[in-house]
Design a protein around this motif. Structure first.
Motif, PDB file in Angstrom:
ATOM      1  N   GLU A  88      -4.418   6.075  -8.346  1.00 11.16           N
ATOM      2  CA  GLU A  88      -5.623   5.231  -8.574  1.00 11.16           C
ATOM      3  C   GLU A  88      -5.769   4.006  -8.038  1.00 11.16           C
ATOM      4  O   GLU A  88      -6.967   3.724  -7.686  1.00 11.16           O
ATOM      5  CB  GLU A  88      -5.637   5.393 -10.106  1.00 11.16           C
ATOM      6  CG  GLU A  88      -5.837   6.417 -11.042  1.00 11.16           C
ATOM      7  CD  GLU A  88      -5.431   6.263 -12.641  1.00 11.16           C
ATOM      8  OE1 GLU A  88      -5.421   5.045 -13.003  1.00 11.16           O
ATOM      9  OE2 GLU A  88      -5.458   7.332 -13.370  1.00 11.16           O
ATOM     10  N   LYS A  89      -4.831   3.462  -7.686  1.00 15.11           N
ATOM     11  CA  LYS A  89      -4.900   2.033  -7.071  1.00 15.11           C
ATOM     12  C   LYS A  89      -4.855   2.203  -5.730  1.00 15.11           C
ATOM     13  O   LYS A  89      -4.935   1.161  -4.856  1.00 15.11           O
ATOM     14  CB  LYS A  89      -3.891   1.134  -7.519  1.00 15.11           C
ATOM     15  CG  LYS A  89      -3.881   0.778  -8.803  1.00 15.11           C
ATOM     16  CD  LYS A  89      -4.943  -0.082  -9.261  1.00 15.11           C
ATOM     17  CE  LYS A  89      -4.903  -0.331 -10.835  1.00 15.11           C
ATOM     18  NZ  LYS A  89      -5.893  -1.118 -10.938  1.00 15.11           N
ATOM     19  N   GLY A  90      -4.954   3.533  -5.138  1.00 12.47           N
ATOM     20  CA  GLY A  90      -5.123   3.828  -3.754  1.00 12.47           C
ATOM     21  C   GLY A  90      -3.938   3.549  -2.805  1.00 12.47           C
ATOM     22  O   GLY A  90      -3.807   3.443  -1.388  1.00 12.47           O
ATOM     23  N   LYS A  91      -2.673   3.689  -3.309  1.00 11.96           N
ATOM     24  CA  LYS A  91      -1.383   3.634  -2.714  1.00 11.96           C
ATOM     25  C   LYS A  91      -1.098   5.095  -2.187  1.00 11.96           C
ATOM     26  O   LYS A  91      -1.622   6.274  -2.677  1.00 11.96           O
ATOM     27  CB  LYS A  91      -0.480   3.376  -3.783  1.00 11.96           C
ATOM     28  CG  LYS A  91      -0.704   2.170  -4.639  1.00 11.96           C
ATOM     29  CD  LYS A  91      -0.689   0.816  -3.981  1.00 11.96           C
ATOM     30  CE  LYS A  91      -0.765  -0.451  -4.908  1.00 11.96           C
ATOM     31  NZ  LYS A  91      -0.976  -1.739  -4.386  1.00 11.96           N
ATOM     32  N   LEU A  92      -0.249   5.028  -1.196  1.00 10.14           N
ATOM     33  CA  LEU A  92       0.436   6.231  -0.478  1.00 10.14           C
ATOM     34  C   LEU A  92       1.758   6.223  -1.199  1.00 10.14           C
ATOM     35  O   LEU A  92       2.616   5.322  -1.215  1.00 10.14           O
ATOM     36  CB  LEU A  92       0.778   5.841   1.031  1.00 10.14           C
ATOM     37  CG  LEU A  92       0.965   6.983   1.997  1.00 10.14           C
ATOM     38  CD1 LEU A  92       0.021   8.086   1.887  1.00 10.14           C
ATOM     39  CD2 LEU A  92       1.262   6.398   3.239  1.00 10.14           C
ATOM     40  N   ASN A 110       1.613  19.601  -7.948  1.00 15.84           N
ATOM     41  CA  ASN A 110       1.470  19.210  -9.354  1.00 15.84           C
ATOM     42  C   ASN A 110       1.471  17.637  -9.633  1.00 15.84           C
ATOM     43  O   ASN A 110       0.751  17.094 -10.159  1.00 15.84           O
ATOM     44  CB  ASN A 110       2.684  19.877 -10.504  1.00 15.84           C
ATOM     45  CG  ASN A 110       2.408  21.324 -10.412  1.00 15.84           C
ATOM     46  OD1 ASN A 110       1.548  21.801  -9.869  1.00 15.84           O
ATOM     47  ND2 ASN A 110       3.148  21.808 -11.610  1.00 15.84           N
ATOM     48  N   VAL A 111       2.464  17.197  -8.677  1.00 20.22           N
ATOM     49  CA  VAL A 111       2.422  15.550  -8.896  1.00 20.22           C
ATOM     50  C   VAL A 111       1.479  15.125  -8.077  1.00 20.22           C
ATOM     51  O   VAL A 111       0.829  13.748  -8.175  1.00 20.22           O
ATOM     52  CB  VAL A 111       4.109  15.047  -8.567  1.00 20.22           C
ATOM     53  CG1 VAL A 111       3.963  13.591  -8.499  1.00 20.22           C
ATOM     54  CG2 VAL A 111       4.944  15.662  -9.554  1.00 20.22           C
ATOM     55  N   LYS A 112       1.192  15.438  -6.740  1.00 20.04           N
ATOM     56  CA  LYS A 112       0.200  15.110  -6.022  1.00 20.04           C
ATOM     57  C   LYS A 112       0.691  13.978  -5.302  1.00 20.04           C
ATOM     58  O   LYS A 112      -0.173  12.980  -4.675  1.00 20.04           O
ATOM     59  CB  LYS A 112      -1.037  14.851  -6.538  1.00 20.04           C
ATOM     60  CG  LYS A 112      -1.705  15.773  -7.534  1.00 20.04           C
ATOM     61  CD  LYS A 112      -2.462  17.017  -6.690  1.00 20.04           C
ATOM     62  CE  LYS A 112      -3.339  17.840  -7.670  1.00 20.04           C
ATOM     63  NZ  LYS A 112      -3.150  19.426  -7.224  1.00 20.04           N
ATOM     64  N   ALA A 113       1.855  13.931  -4.732  1.00 19.31           N
ATOM     65  CA  ALA A 113       2.291  12.851  -4.013  1.00 19.31           C
ATOM     66  C   ALA A 113       1.820  13.044  -2.613  1.00 19.31           C
ATOM     67  O   ALA A 113       1.803  14.268  -2.141  1.00 19.31           O
ATOM     68  CB  ALA A 113       3.875  12.670  -4.258  1.00 19.31           C
ATOM     69  N   ASN A 115       0.728  -1.205  -0.001  1.00 10.76           N
ATOM     70  CA  ASN A 115      -0.013  -0.025   0.056  1.00 10.76           C
ATOM     71  C   ASN A 115       0.727   1.237   0.021  1.00 10.76           C
ATOM     72  O   ASN A 115       0.219   2.380  -0.164  1.00 10.76           O
ATOM     73  CB  ASN A 115      -0.870  -0.098   1.230  1.00 10.76           C
ATOM     74  CG  ASN A 115      -1.939  -1.006   1.125  1.00 10.76           C
ATOM     75  OD1 ASN A 115      -2.662  -1.213   0.084  1.00 10.76           O
ATOM     76  ND2 ASN A 115      -2.259  -1.542   2.112  1.00 10.76           N
ATOM     77  N   ILE A 116       2.209   0.899   0.235  1.00  7.69           N
ATOM     78  CA  ILE A 116       3.048   2.107   0.106  1.00  7.69           C
ATOM     79  C   ILE A 116       3.912   2.122  -0.946  1.00  7.69           C
ATOM     80  O   ILE A 116       4.701   0.874  -0.901  1.00  7.69           O
ATOM     81  CB  ILE A 116       3.510   2.521   1.536  1.00  7.69           C
ATOM     82  CG1 ILE A 116       2.658   2.536   2.814  1.00  7.69           C
ATOM     83  CG2 ILE A 116       4.459   3.652   1.874  1.00  7.69           C
ATOM     84  CD1 ILE A 116       3.092   2.477   4.214  1.00  7.69           C
ATOM     85  N   VAL A 117       4.242   3.333  -1.603  1.00  9.61           N
ATOM     86  CA  VAL A 117       5.266   3.040  -2.594  1.00  9.61           C
ATOM     87  C   VAL A 117       6.102   4.235  -2.607  1.00  9.61           C
ATOM     88  O   VAL A 117       5.993   5.369  -2.417  1.00  9.61           O
ATOM     89  CB  VAL A 117       4.599   3.102  -4.181  1.00  9.61           C
ATOM     90  CG1 VAL A 117       5.638   2.957  -5.169  1.00  9.61           C
ATOM     91  CG2 VAL A 117       3.506   2.097  -4.043  1.00  9.61           C
ATOM     92  N   PHE A 118       7.513   3.831  -2.909  1.00  7.72           N
ATOM     93  CA  PHE A 118       8.522   4.747  -3.169  1.00  7.72           C
ATOM     94  C   PHE A 118       8.880   4.845  -4.525  1.00  7.72           C
ATOM     95  O   PHE A 118       9.347   3.766  -5.166  1.00  7.72           O
ATOM     96  CB  PHE A 118       9.961   4.332  -2.139  1.00  7.72           C
ATOM     97  CG  PHE A 118       9.679   4.708  -0.942  1.00  7.72           C
ATOM     98  CD1 PHE A 118       8.520   5.096   0.061  1.00  7.72           C
ATOM     99  CD2 PHE A 118      10.789   4.168   0.152  1.00  7.72           C
ATOM    100  CE1 PHE A 118       8.755   5.321   1.313  1.00  7.72           C
ATOM    101  CE2 PHE A 118      10.927   4.314   1.543  1.00  7.72           C
ATOM    102  CZ  PHE A 118       9.783   4.736   1.964  1.00  7.72           C
TER     103      PHE A 118
END
Length: 187
Positions: A53-57, A81-84, A32-35
């Protein structure tokens, strides 16, 4: 307990992706968390959008994105802009500014000797990141020292290649591990 720490405890394996192949694998994984550890100023928004879109943090490693300088405008670009959800950086100024604009901040530190450990601890106290990623992640002794010296969550990253590495890092006091090894993303 801060919000990120709770999420890390619930999701102790973080997917770190270095290329489009990793991106394809992560969208169907349980992580669920991505770097994000790759891309450029033109592609990073698309990469982040697919993950969101896949609900990842999603955290963007600011120092590894081509075309982005390590300055306040870059941090603001990642947020607006990236919305991270957050950034990762070795640069203290990036961590401090991310905190100011309410963006999660993960300070990556390389603990290669006692001096770098001492310097890292001082920097963490000065910048107050949301969490710290210590490299290499298989350094249980370093994680133990950090756990006693700092009060933010510790993420172990680098050289995490099997379940034993994950268990050892978590047992040493890390709340999560980051790995590019997709076989560990579904633990």
């Amino acid at each position: 307990m801060n919000k990120l720490k709770e999420v890390l405890i619930e999701n102790p394996v973080i997917a770190a992706i270095r290329n489009d192949e990793g991106l394809k694998r992560i969208v169907s994984s349980n992580a669920n968390i991505v770097f994000i550890l790759y891309g450029d100023i033109l592609s990073v928004r698309d990469i982040c959008s697919k993950l969101k879109e896949k609900g990842k943090l999603v955290f963007v490693h600011l120092d590894l994105i081509d075309g982005i300088r390590g300055d306040q405008s870059s941090v603001r670009f990642i947020k607006e802009n990236v919305k991270a959800d957050g950034i990762i950086s070795t640069r203290s100024s990036n961590i401090k500014y991310a905190n100011q604009i309410n963006l999660f901040s993960i300070q990556r530190m390389f603990a290669i000797d006692s001096l770098s450990l001492k310097t890292g601890i001082k920097s963490i106290h000065d910048t107050n990141p949301t969490a710290v990623e210590v490299m290499p992640g298989v350094a249980s002794k370093i994680i133990n020292v950090l756990k006693k010296e700092i009060k933010v969550p510790i993420i172990a990253g680098g050289l995490i290649t099997n379940k034993k590495d994950v268990i050892e890092s978590l047992s040493a006091g890390a709340v999560a591990v980051s790995t590019t090894d997709s076989s560990l993303w579904n633990l």
